[in-house]
Design a protein around this motif. Structure first.
Motif, PDB file in Angstrom:
ATOM      1  N   GLU A  54       0.859  -1.179   0.000  1.00 44.18           N
ATOM      2  CA  GLU A  54       0.000   0.000   0.000  1.00 44.18           C
ATOM      3  C   GLU A  54       0.895   1.229   0.000  1.00 44.18           C
ATOM      4  N   ARG A  55       0.598   2.156  -0.898  1.00 40.59           N
ATOM      5  CA  ARG A  55       1.431   3.354  -0.996  1.00 40.59           C
ATOM      6  C   ARG A  55       0.866   4.459  -0.113  1.00 40.59           C
ATOM      7  N   VAL A  56       1.774   5.214   0.462  1.00 37.62           N
ATOM      8  CA  VAL A  56       1.415   6.344   1.309  1.00 37.62           C
ATOM      9  C   VAL A  56       1.883   7.608   0.600  1.00 37.62           C
ATOM     10  N   ARG A  57       0.939   8.502   0.342  1.00 38.30           N
ATOM     11  CA  ARG A  57       1.300   9.775  -0.296  1.00 38.30           C
ATOM     12  C   ARG A  57       1.864  10.712   0.765  1.00 38.30           C
ATOM     13  N   LEU A  58       3.088  11.159   0.530  1.00 42.74           N
ATOM     14  CA  LEU A  58       3.794  12.039   1.455  1.00 42.74           C
ATOM     15  C   LEU A  58       4.167  13.308   0.713  1.00 42.74           C
ATOM     16  N   LEU A  59       3.715  14.436   1.205  1.00 39.74           N
ATOM     17  CA  LEU A  59       4.046  15.740   0.642  1.00 39.74           C
ATOM     18  C   LEU A  59       5.065  16.399   1.561  1.00 39.74           C
TER      19      LEU A  59
END
Length: 195
Positions: free
Chosen positions: A64-69
């Motif tokens: 599962e990918r985690v979007r990190l800004l």
């Protein structure tokens, strides 16, 4: 997902069970067998096999990918940290913003799971970014991690009071960021998702 039977592998990669059994018999795909149990293929072994044979990896097998800004006005540091985070863990989908307004716009439009924001930036500082993210119903669920090259107990307290999940001292290392994300339960493996 502890292991997949040859039939489950066949269904996932859309081939016949006979093809999967042939891969196993030829030693191309590793499988284990417990007495009285069907053969089992570990998901990591299946992913390695598919990649080695230039076959598509089903989304169900991908982490599962985690979007990190990441928001920081220091472009060289921002790019180096972004590259380090991308390289450190395939589960991270890292985006970069070189200003607070750009970061806020990105957060509203793309809804990352995590925002890592620098405390000191011209115009609008990271504390204000945190406050605005937490004040909006559209972005309130985003986990905010604050970072500062000039950390202090007062600054940390202000960020935590504004709703930040953690406060990190710069310079950051990817391993430290990953440990923080993991500690907050933001990095999930395939096994913890149950599929």
């Amino acid at each position: 997902m502890s292991g997949l039977t040859p039939h489950e592998v066949a269904a996932l990669v859309q081939v016949s069970p006979t093809a999967v059994l042939r891969w196993i018999a030829q030693g191309k795909l590793r499988a284990s067998r417990m007495p009285g149990e069907p053969r089992q293929v570990a998901s990591d072994d299946l992913i390695a096999f598919l990649k080695a044979n230039h076959l598509p990896v089903p989304r169900a097998l991908e982490p599962e990918r985690v979007r990190l800004l990441v928001i920081d006005d220091q472009a060289p540091y921002l790019k180096a940290l972004g590259a380090a985070l991308r390289h450190a863990d395939a589960r991270l989908d890292v985006e970069l913003a070189e200003s607070a307004p750009d970061g806020l716009l990105n957060a509203v439009m793309r809804r990352p799971e995590v925002v890592l924001v620098d405390s000191y930036m011209p115009g609008m500082d990271g504390l204000e970014v945190c406050r605005r993210l937490k004040a909006s119903a559209a972005t309130a669920r985003i986990a905010v991690l604050a970072m500062s090259g000039r950390p202090s107990a007062e600054l940390e307290g202000a960020f935590l009071e504004a709703g930040a999940a953690a406060f990190l001292a710069k310079p950051l290392e990817a391993a430290g960021v990953l440990a923080t994300l993991d500690g907050l339960g933001l990095l999930k493996s395939r096994e913890s998702r149950g599929g």
